[in-house]
Design a protein around this motif. Structure first.
Motif, mmCIF file in Angstrom:
data_model
loop_
_atom_site.group_PDB
_atom_site.id
_atom_site.type_symbol
_atom_site.label_atom_id
_atom_site.label_comp_id
_atom_site.label_asym_id
_atom_site.label_seq_id
_atom_site.Cartn_x
_atom_site.Cartn_y
_atom_site.Cartn_z
ATOM 1 N N SER A 194 0.852 -1.233 -0.054
ATOM 2 C CA SER A 194 -0.068 -0.198 -0.023
ATOM 3 C C SER A 194 0.918 1.238 0.040
ATOM 4 N N ASN A 195 0.492 2.039 -1.129
ATOM 5 C CA ASN A 195 1.361 3.449 -1.276
ATOM 6 C C ASN A 195 2.846 3.107 -1.121
ATOM 7 N N THR A 196 3.451 2.080 -1.568
ATOM 8 C CA THR A 196 4.999 1.806 -1.077
ATOM 9 C C THR A 196 5.322 0.786 -2.276
ATOM 10 N N TYR A 197 4.704 -0.031 -2.721
ATOM 11 C CA TYR A 197 5.366 -0.823 -3.945
ATOM 12 C C TYR A 197 6.046 -0.132 -5.042
ATOM 13 N N ALA A 198 7.153 -0.563 -5.760
ATOM 14 C CA ALA A 198 7.776 0.017 -6.600
ATOM 15 C C ALA A 198 6.942 0.104 -7.817
ATOM 16 N N VAL A 199 6.078 -0.950 -8.179
ATOM 17 C CA VAL A 199 5.408 -0.922 -9.377
ATOM 18 C C VAL A 199 3.975 -0.109 -8.803
ATOM 19 N N LEU A 200 3.770 1.129 -9.430
ATOM 20 C CA LEU A 200 2.597 1.778 -9.106
ATOM 21 C C LEU A 200 1.339 0.953 -9.247
ATOM 22 N N GLU A 201 0.956 0.116 -10.410
ATOM 23 C CA GLU A 201 0.013 -0.774 -10.764
ATOM 24 C C GLU A 201 -0.400 -1.614 -9.626
ATOM 25 N N GLU A 202 0.690 -2.074 -9.051
ATOM 26 C CA GLU A 202 0.612 -3.221 -8.183
ATOM 27 C C GLU A 202 0.441 -2.824 -6.628
ATOM 28 N N ARG A 203 0.583 -1.509 -6.460
ATOM 29 C CA ARG A 203 0.241 -1.095 -5.061
ATOM 30 C C ARG A 203 -1.171 -1.548 -4.541
ATOM 31 N N SER A 204 -1.285 -2.211 -3.353
ATOM 32 C CA SER A 204 -2.381 -2.765 -3.015
ATOM 33 C C SER A 204 -2.485 -2.987 -1.568
ATOM 34 N N LEU A 205 -3.893 -2.986 -1.097
ATOM 35 C CA LEU A 205 -3.996 -3.121 0.404
ATOM 36 C C LEU A 205 -4.741 -4.288 0.624
ATOM 37 N N GLY A 206 -4.882 -5.311 1.355
ATOM 38 C CA GLY A 206 -4.963 -6.575 1.444
ATOM 39 C C GLY A 206 -5.695 -7.017 3.136
ATOM 40 N N ILE A 207 -6.592 -7.625 3.026
ATOM 41 C CA ILE A 207 -7.186 -8.247 4.324
ATOM 42 C C ILE A 207 -7.322 -9.770 4.191
ATOM 43 N N MET A 213 -8.285 -19.050 4.614
ATOM 44 C CA MET A 213 -7.173 -18.964 3.768
ATOM 45 C C MET A 213 -7.288 -18.536 2.160
ATOM 46 N N THR A 214 -8.050 -17.147 2.645
ATOM 47 C CA THR A 214 -8.461 -16.494 1.258
ATOM 48 C C THR A 214 -7.923 -14.843 1.701
ATOM 49 N N TYR A 215 -8.007 -14.129 0.629
ATOM 50 C CA TYR A 215 -7.620 -12.665 1.015
ATOM 51 C C TYR A 215 -8.270 -11.715 -0.028
ATOM 52 N N HIS A 216 -8.643 -10.647 0.378
ATOM 53 C CA HIS A 216 -9.420 -9.476 -0.565
ATOM 54 C C HIS A 216 -8.231 -8.489 -0.844
ATOM 55 N N VAL A 217 -8.213 -8.078 -2.026
ATOM 56 C CA VAL A 217 -7.299 -6.977 -2.253
ATOM 57 C C VAL A 217 -7.713 -5.845 -2.973
ATOM 58 N N TYR A 218 -7.197 -4.439 -2.428
ATOM 59 C CA TYR A 218 -7.758 -3.458 -2.861
ATOM 60 C C TYR A 218 -6.698 -2.808 -3.849
ATOM 61 N N LYS A 219 -6.915 -2.782 -5.224
ATOM 62 C CA LYS A 219 -5.722 -2.154 -5.935
ATOM 63 C C LYS A 219 -5.984 -0.751 -5.956
ATOM 64 N N GLN A 220 -4.931 -0.071 -5.464
ATOM 65 C CA GLN A 220 -5.112 1.542 -5.203
ATOM 66 C C GLN A 220 -5.039 2.174 -6.619
ATOM 67 N N ALA A 221 -4.396 1.825 -7.790
ATOM 68 C CA ALA A 221 -4.435 2.801 -9.079
ATOM 69 C C ALA A 221 -5.625 2.645 -9.603
ATOM 70 N N LEU A 225 -11.343 -4.152 -6.384
ATOM 71 C CA LEU A 225 -11.334 -5.274 -5.579
ATOM 72 C C LEU A 225 -11.206 -6.617 -6.170
ATOM 73 N N GLU A 226 -10.387 -7.276 -5.547
ATOM 74 C CA GLU A 226 -10.195 -8.881 -6.239
ATOM 75 C C GLU A 226 -10.215 -9.638 -5.094
ATOM 76 N N ASN A 227 -10.775 -10.899 -5.079
ATOM 77 C CA ASN A 227 -10.655 -11.871 -4.304
ATOM 78 C C ASN A 227 -9.425 -13.209 -4.625
ATOM 79 N N ARG A 228 -8.759 -13.552 -3.561
ATOM 80 C CA ARG A 228 -7.902 -14.309 -4.007
ATOM 81 C C ARG A 228 -7.831 -15.646 -2.989
ATOM 82 N N ARG A 229 -7.012 -16.681 -3.535
ATOM 83 C CA ARG A 229 -6.671 -17.668 -2.491
ATOM 84 C C ARG A 229 -5.178 -17.652 -2.069
#
Length: 233
Positions: A194-207, A213-221, A225-229
């Motif tokens: 989040s607000n850190t990763y070098a690749v701007l398009e990949e900057r995300s926050l996850g819960i 054993m799943t997680y939800h991702v908020y892509k900041q760019a 919202l994405e759901n992943r395992r």
């Protein structure tokens, strides 16, 4: 009761609220642990601290917050005048706190709360911390240096020694940004950059939903919202 973990928010209050709503966490029953680095780099560090502090006070048995190295730097600046924090987003964070808390006492109380949080939290299944643990120190006597532990330092420690330290409980952490979350049976890095990763398009926050054993991702760019395992290695 489900168990959730979110770390390295770095001032993204909007993303935090969206993820909590998307995950459907019921904080009257579910457990939620924050892994530190609430502040710096994002536009609303004070709002994140205020929001998490309120959650811990409203749900004291269910919501737990930990210190990260950015809160540690803030404490070192406020208590000792160490200016390292200012070069890692401290100037903007000071402005954020000044806007959010015109009353100096309230502002100070929120800052002190953030840099006085514990190094780790443990339940019967997992141990949660910001960056890692040191296997040569007892769990209850971990040095504050663990707040700065690199992923290389943490993952080069033998799994067996780490699980001996934690009585068989995997360590859930953040600190080093990753694009995907993997679990090796002993460690899980949940910092999505989040607000850190070098690749701007990949900057995300996850819960992370540790129960499923799943997680939800908020892509900041693009605010997607994405759901992943969680992957296993």
């Amino acid at each position: 009761m489900r168990k959730f973990f979110i770390t390295d928010i770095h001032g993204d209050k909007e993303g935090l609220e969206l993820l909590l709503g998307h995950a459907g966490a019921d904080l009257k029953r579910d457990q939620l642990v924050f892994g530190g680095d609430m502040i710096n780099r994002g536009k609303d560090s004070a709002g994140v601290v205020k929001y998490i502090k309120e959650l811990t006070e409203r749900h004291p048995g269910q919501v737990h917050a930990l210190i990260g190295n950015h809160e540690e730097m803030m404490g070192d600046y406020i208590k000792n005048g160490d200016r390292l924090w200012l070069s890692h987003g401290g100037h903007d964070t000071l402005e954020s706190f000044a806007r959010a808390f015109p009353d100096q006492k309230e502002r100070q109380a929120h800052m002190e709360w953030a840099y006085s949080l514990p190094l780790y939290y443990a339940d019967e299944e997992f141990v949660y911390t910001h960056a890692g643990l040191c296997t040569v120190e007892p769990l209850e006597q971990q040095s504050r240096e663990i707040l700065w532990m690199t992923e290389y330092e943490f993952y080069r420690q033998p799994r067996e020694e780490l699980l001996t330290l934690t009585n068989g409980r995997p360590v859930i952490h953040g600190h080093t940004p990753v694009e995907r979350i993997y679990f090796d049976g002993a460690r899980m890095n949940c910092d999505m950059g989040s607000n850190t990763y070098a690749v701007l398009e990949e900057r995300s926050l996850g819960i992370v939903n540790l129960t499923e054993m799943t997680y939800h991702v908020y892509k900041q760019a693009d605010q997607r919202l994405e759901n992943r395992r969680i992957g296993r290695i």
